[in-house]
Scaffold this motif. Sequence first.
Motif, short mmCIF file in Angstrom:
data_model
loop_
_atom_site.label_atom_id
_atom_site.label_comp_id
_atom_site.label_asym_id
_atom_site.label_seq_id
_atom_site.Cartn_x
_atom_site.Cartn_y
_atom_site.Cartn_z
N GLU A 71 -1.89 1.72 0.45
CA GLU A 71 -2.74 1.81 -0.74
C GLU A 71 -2.38 0.73 -1.75
O GLU A 71 -3.24 0.21 -2.46
N GLU A 72 -1.10 0.36 -1.82
CA GLU A 72 -0.69 -0.71 -2.74
C GLU A 72 -1.20 -2.07 -2.25
O GLU A 72 -1.58 -2.92 -3.06
N LEU A 73 -1.21 -2.26 -0.92
CA LEU A 73 -1.75 -3.51 -0.38
C LEU A 73 -3.22 -3.66 -0.74
O LEU A 73 -3.68 -4.74 -1.10
N VAL A 74 -3.97 -2.56 -0.63
CA VAL A 74 -5.39 -2.60 -0.98
C VAL A 74 -5.56 -2.84 -2.48
O VAL A 74 -6.41 -3.63 -2.90
N CYS A 94 -4.86 -4.49 5.97
CA CYS A 94 -4.04 -4.77 7.16
C CYS A 94 -3.70 -6.25 7.25
O CYS A 94 -2.57 -6.62 7.58
N ARG A 95 -4.67 -7.08 6.98
CA ARG A 95 -4.42 -8.53 7.06
C ARG A 95 -3.38 -8.95 6.02
O ARG A 95 -2.49 -9.76 6.31
N ALA A 96 -3.46 -8.38 4.82
CA ALA A 96 -2.47 -8.70 3.79
C ALA A 96 -1.09 -8.21 4.21
O ALA A 96 -0.08 -8.90 4.01
N GLY A 97 -1.02 -7.02 4.81
CA GLY A 97 0.25 -6.49 5.27
C GLY A 97 0.88 -7.35 6.34
O GLY A 97 2.11 -7.53 6.36
N MET A 98 0.06 -7.89 7.23
CA MET A 98 0.61 -8.70 8.32
C MET A 98 1.14 -10.04 7.81
O MET A 98 2.06 -10.60 8.39
N HIS A 100 2.72 -10.27 4.98
CA HIS A 100 4.04 -9.87 4.52
C HIS A 100 5.01 -9.71 5.69
O HIS A 100 6.19 -10.05 5.58
N LEU A 101 4.50 -9.17 6.79
CA LEU A 101 5.37 -8.91 7.95
C LEU A 101 5.94 -10.18 8.56
O LEU A 101 7.03 -10.14 9.14
N ASP A 102 5.23 -11.26 8.45
CA ASP A 102 5.60 -12.49 9.16
C ASP A 102 6.72 -13.23 8.44
O ASP A 102 6.62 -14.42 8.13
#
Length: 204
Positions: A71-74, A94-98, A100-102
């Motif tokens: 929810e924070e990413l959104v 999801c795209r924003a989270g990924m 961050h993951l990289d």
Amino acid sequence: MARRTKAEAAATREALLDAAEEVFLERGVARASLDQISRRAGLTRGALYWHFRNKGDLFRAMLNRVRMPFEELVAELDDPSLGDRPLDAVRLGCRAGMIHLDTPRHRRVHSILLHRCELSQDFDPLKVKDEFVQETLKAFLRHFCLAHEKGQLRDGLSPERATELFHFSLNGLFWEWLRDAEDFSISERGAILVDTLIDLMRKA
């Protein structure tokens, strides 16, 4: 002086968390000891206990450094219209989270979560892991329920099934990425996967 002491305490805490990442990744959570972690950080066990009650507390703090509530990413997308486009909120979140993951830190911690978590005498790291998973699943379900209410989810696809499809697809992506992170970029390959899943779920 107080400001310097606070800064030093923060630096000590970060050093312990860095050491925990390394030791957990090398030995697994169950076999890692607090002595090993404090020595890796170049600190005493007393310094470790000043910041963390036990191994479980340290493990949770390590996860919180990379935790990215969906929810924070959104919310960070700062697009009010996403409230009327829940499928796009899932896609963009999801795209924003990924992205961050990289990063090396996220890669290490998620490798620990997927590959190095065993039942420990001190605590159950899988239970902590499940708390984070359930948080994300609830966020996905809320968005897919909203898409269903707005008639945006394809016929015959329930919000619950959409949530399962997303969860298992992303989990498989993470597993393959962490197995050999140099093989592909999760932010690039993940964006394609997420876009494809959303297109398949969206009502024509």
